[in-house]
Design a protein around this motif. Structure first.
Motif, PDB file in Angstrom:
ATOM      1  N   MET A   1       0.508  -1.246   0.215  1.00  0.00           N
ATOM      2  CA  MET A   1       0.354  -0.085   0.095  1.00  0.00           C
ATOM      3  C   MET A   1       0.504   1.530  -0.068  1.00  0.00           C
ATOM      4  N   ILE A   2       0.741   2.297  -0.956  1.00  0.00           N
ATOM      5  CA  ILE A   2       1.340   3.752  -0.670  1.00  0.00           C
ATOM      6  C   ILE A   2       0.632   4.064   0.041  1.00  0.00           C
ATOM      7  N   ASP A   3       1.920   4.881   0.926  1.00  0.00           N
ATOM      8  CA  ASP A   3       2.135   5.891   1.678  1.00  0.00           C
ATOM      9  C   ASP A   3       0.751   7.007   1.675  1.00  0.00           C
ATOM     10  N   PRO A   4      -0.173   7.185   1.799  1.00  0.00           N
ATOM     11  CA  PRO A   4      -0.763   9.072   1.571  1.00  0.00           C
ATOM     12  C   PRO A   4       0.088  10.096   1.417  1.00  0.00           C
ATOM     13  N   ASP A   5       1.111   9.969   1.817  1.00  0.00           N
ATOM     14  CA  ASP A   5       1.394  11.385   1.371  1.00  0.00           C
ATOM     15  C   ASP A   5       2.579  11.462  -0.217  1.00  0.00           C
ATOM     16  N   ASP A   6       2.951  10.252  -0.037  1.00  0.00           N
ATOM     17  CA  ASP A   6       3.915   9.511  -1.116  1.00  0.00           C
ATOM     18  C   ASP A   6       2.183   9.570  -1.960  1.00  0.00           C
ATOM     19  N   ALA A   7       1.612   8.660  -2.035  1.00  0.00           N
ATOM     20  CA  ALA A   7       0.243   9.508  -3.090  1.00  0.00           C
ATOM     21  C   ALA A   7      -0.176  10.531  -3.929  1.00  0.00           C
ATOM     22  N   TYR A   8      -0.076  11.363  -3.213  1.00  0.00           N
ATOM     23  CA  TYR A   8      -0.246  12.567  -3.205  1.00  0.00           C
ATOM     24  C   TYR A   8       0.643  13.497  -4.282  1.00  0.00           C
ATOM     25  N   GLN A   9       2.291  13.175  -3.586  1.00  0.00           N
ATOM     26  CA  GLN A   9       2.723  13.465  -4.302  1.00  0.00           C
ATOM     27  C   GLN A   9       3.319  12.687  -5.966  1.00  0.00           C
ATOM     28  N   THR A  10       3.003  12.023  -6.004  1.00  0.00           N
ATOM     29  CA  THR A  10       3.052  11.250  -7.028  1.00  0.00           C
ATOM     30  C   THR A  10       1.482  11.320  -7.886  1.00  0.00           C
ATOM     31  N   ALA A  11       0.799  11.909  -7.306  1.00  0.00           N
ATOM     32  CA  ALA A  11      -0.237  12.047  -8.037  1.00  0.00           C
ATOM     33  C   ALA A  11      -0.004  13.327  -9.120  1.00  0.00           C
ATOM     34  N   ALA A  12       0.459  14.437  -8.143  1.00  0.00           N
ATOM     35  CA  ALA A  12       0.505  15.809  -8.321  1.00  0.00           C
ATOM     36  C   ALA A  12       1.471  15.931  -9.843  1.00  0.00           C
ATOM     37  N   THR A  13       2.763  14.978  -9.041  1.00  0.00           N
ATOM     38  CA  THR A  13       4.162  15.152  -9.974  1.00  0.00           C
ATOM     39  C   THR A  13       3.618  14.362 -11.777  1.00  0.00           C
ATOM     40  N   GLU A  14       2.991  13.476 -11.661  1.00  0.00           N
ATOM     41  CA  GLU A  14       2.132  12.842 -12.532  1.00  0.00           C
ATOM     42  C   GLU A  14       1.234  13.389 -13.320  1.00  0.00           C
ATOM     43  N   THR A  15       0.439  14.224 -12.618  1.00  0.00           N
ATOM     44  CA  THR A  15      -0.206  15.168 -13.173  1.00  0.00           C
ATOM     45  C   THR A  15       0.821  16.247 -14.386  1.00  0.00           C
ATOM     46  N   VAL A  16       1.267  16.544 -13.744  1.00  0.00           N
ATOM     47  CA  VAL A  16       2.139  18.351 -14.311  1.00  0.00           C
ATOM     48  C   VAL A  16       3.130  17.136 -14.870  1.00  0.00           C
ATOM     49  N   GLU A  17       3.512  16.172 -15.411  1.00  0.00           N
ATOM     50  CA  GLU A  17       4.471  15.613 -16.171  1.00  0.00           C
ATOM     51  C   GLU A  17       3.311  15.239 -17.767  1.00  0.00           C
TER      52      GLU A  17
END
Length: 99
Positions: free
Chosen positions: A1-17
């Motif tokens: 399971m992904i840590d909620p903070d990591d999930a947030y950062q991953t989603a934000a980063t992938e959206t910008v990418e």
């Protein structure tokens, strides 16, 4: 399971990418149109993720129990995220002081 903070950062980063990829792949499209489309998708998903469980007494869902409550929370969150953004203020804003 992904840590909620990591999930947030991953989603934000992938959206910008994704936005950068779409802009590079379709240079004829205006960046505003790409951003508006990404925002529409994000709003759609956010509203989907905040659907109440169906129990009118559920305390966890009480903040999202109606469409108006969900939209109010969404507006609050968008304002907070905008103000926290490095791009909130721009040197070309018309209300920037000039000496």
């Amino acid at each position: 399971m992904i840590d909620p903070d990591d999930a947030y950062q991953t989603a934000a980063t992938e959206t910008v990418e994704l936005a950068n990829r779409l802009a590079a792949d379709t240079p004829d499209n205006h960046p505003w149109d790409i951003a508006d489309g990404l925002l529409a998708g994000a709003v759609h998903y956010w509203l989907y993720s905040r659907q109440p469980c169906g129990d009118p007494m559920c305390e966890d869902c009480s903040a999202f129990a109606t469409a108006d409550l969900r939209v109010a929370e969404l507006k609050r969150l968008v304002e907070q995220l905008a103000q926290d953004s490095d791009y909130y203020h721009s040197p070309t804003d018309v209300n920037v002081g000039r000496a």
